[in-house]
Scaffold this motif. Sequence first.
Motif, mmCIF file in Angstrom:
data_model
loop_
_atom_site.group_PDB
_atom_site.id
_atom_site.type_symbol
_atom_site.label_atom_id
_atom_site.label_comp_id
_atom_site.label_asym_id
_atom_site.label_seq_id
_atom_site.Cartn_x
_atom_site.Cartn_y
_atom_site.Cartn_z
ATOM 1 N N PRO A 50 48.608 48.290 38.956
ATOM 2 C CA PRO A 50 47.441 47.456 38.893
ATOM 3 C C PRO A 50 46.670 47.285 38.014
ATOM 4 C CG PRO A 50 47.792 48.318 40.883
ATOM 5 C CD PRO A 50 48.716 49.227 40.406
ATOM 6 N N ARG A 105 51.971 42.080 40.374
ATOM 7 C CA ARG A 105 51.344 41.718 41.301
ATOM 8 C C ARG A 105 51.403 40.623 41.577
ATOM 9 N NH1 ARG A 105 46.101 42.187 37.299
ATOM 10 N NH2 ARG A 105 44.901 41.069 39.127
ATOM 11 N N ASN A 134 41.662 49.867 46.292
ATOM 12 C CA ASN A 134 42.842 49.821 46.992
ATOM 13 C C ASN A 134 42.310 49.682 48.045
ATOM 14 O OD1 ASN A 134 44.554 50.102 44.850
ATOM 15 N ND2 ASN A 134 44.673 53.025 45.796
ATOM 16 N N CYS A 181 48.036 38.380 47.177
ATOM 17 C CA CYS A 181 49.166 39.120 47.190
ATOM 18 C C CYS A 181 50.586 38.989 46.786
ATOM 19 C CB CYS A 181 48.759 40.532 48.015
ATOM 20 S SG CYS A 181 46.719 41.216 47.875
ATOM 21 N N ASP A 231 54.995 44.274 48.034
ATOM 22 C CA ASP A 231 55.774 44.799 47.466
ATOM 23 C C ASP A 231 56.720 45.629 47.728
ATOM 24 O OD1 ASP A 231 55.846 46.106 44.739
ATOM 25 O OD2 ASP A 231 55.724 48.366 45.763
ATOM 26 N N TYR A 242 50.868 43.908 46.338
ATOM 27 C CA TYR A 242 50.122 44.377 45.282
ATOM 28 C C TYR A 242 48.666 43.366 45.258
ATOM 29 C CZ TYR A 242 52.262 48.136 43.436
ATOM 30 O OH TYR A 242 52.191 49.666 42.579
#
Length: 569
Positions: A364, A375, A527, A552, A555, A565
Amino acid sequence: MALDPEDLLTIEKYTLQNAVKYEAIPQEKAVLGKIMGILPHLRTRVPEVTEAIKEISGNLSKTTPEEWQQKLSEIAPELLEEISVKKEPEKGLKALPNAEKGKVVMRFAPNPNGPPTIGSSRGMIVNSEYVKMYDGKFILRFDDTDPDQKRPMLEAYDWYVDDFKWLGVVPDQIVKASDRFDKYYEIAEELIEKDHAYVCFCDGETFKSLKDKKQACPHRDTPPEDNMAYWKKMLAGDYEEREAVLRIKTDISHKDPALRDWGAFRILKKDHPRPEIGNKYIVWPLLDFEGAIEDHLLETTHIIRGKDLQDSGKRQKYIYDYLGWTYPITLHWGRVKIEEFGKLSTSGIRRDIEAGIYTGWDDPRLPTVQAIRRRGIQPEALKKFMIEMGVGETDVSVSMNNLYAENRKVVDPIAHRMFFVADPVEIKIDGYDGGIAEAPLYPNQPEMRKIETGNVVVITSEDASNLAVGSKTRLKDLGNVEITSLSPLSAKYIDNSMDTAKAEKMKIIHWAPVDGLKVTVLGPDGNFAGIGERNIADELDKVVQFERFGFCRIDSVDGENVVAYFAHK
């Protein structure tokens, strides 16, 4: 000395106006220039004004564009009106010169030494959109004849096709330049026979010295039959690398040294990554020659290339003139600089991936199409972003915030709202026996989601740090509570009435069940680990809005663990 309250209010108004206008957190310099024009007495206090803009922007990042607009309408409705009536500059794609419906042929010609980047997506999108406008033919051509400095990656060929598919584009034809050596050799020999090309045996430094003095290489006047013999020896492998180069004759006294007798083929004893090519060739076309021939063979009518490549067109036109061909109509555009990424090269990224600095091409933190797809950036947002940039020779500096603003328009109406608590702190609610909270999937819509919880929930550490014993707050869609202890954090349940919350002017914060899913959010700026409601597990591969956090894309879901993400606020 602190800034005057009136000045601070003016700074807030214009920071808000910028945010509402561009649907993004403002760039400090853009607001600063505006403020300095309106409040010239602050020109000696730039650092303080900049700090004020930063603080206001930081607060804006915690709220939504809808809240920005509401705030601006309250404190400066005239500035909101100014945005709505101001004429928008002309955007989009202008008509192609001399373009006929059904006869336009355009190509996008990447070197497949890595996947498409956000910058290269401009060429993918604009070329394909023009062809669509004119019912023409669109060609994806891989310029893959440099197995050394820009060595192709076998995976990259498919990556380009896949990213085109994601954009909703299926090329009418896909060409690999490395398949066409025989045609390049055939045309090179025609140029040699017509005395428009010759084999040069000068080393690089000697040729440059002669060229800079507008002096001909001593091999320039070699008869065509001798040049043909030298050329055949090049093909047979009788010379070493850099020992011989085939050059196109131009004007050796041309005012631009870059146009004087440029190289068309060089010897390179390296294999090609494609197994069907391998070590089949040792005489390789340089890009200007290969591109010139391909545009003729493919009957390209219009080319869009960077203005830094204007010399390429001038060099290539010599071949077209020598062979009686018509050169495609050429448009040039300036560079696009994406502020958040600075100078990242494909080869540099590749090295960093191999060194473990990045997890892969879809990390990302990277400016690749793979990364923004993962993303949750939508293809229609990227297309609109690039199309509105248009085709112009002015260099453009853009922020990812502009792309995020376009993406927000696409995902906001469809993204389910979910609770995710980063850096969680537990809070016990006395007088509440647990149950099922109901929260809207979308704001102001009847469809609800159910969140099962006990009397212990989690809130963010930031929210927890702002609580005090005796203070009252509303846990969104769960109920109103009064804080009874900070260590351990606990509260007593009041009721679930919005009227109570409004009457007490309670701050509304989000929460998650203490036994919710473990969620890790990966993003370009770092993160985040936390806990989310269990409904998130139903959103695999979808974009959701984690309330008060951002959009977000979910994923992966593996039992109790979720990886998401981060897209943008």
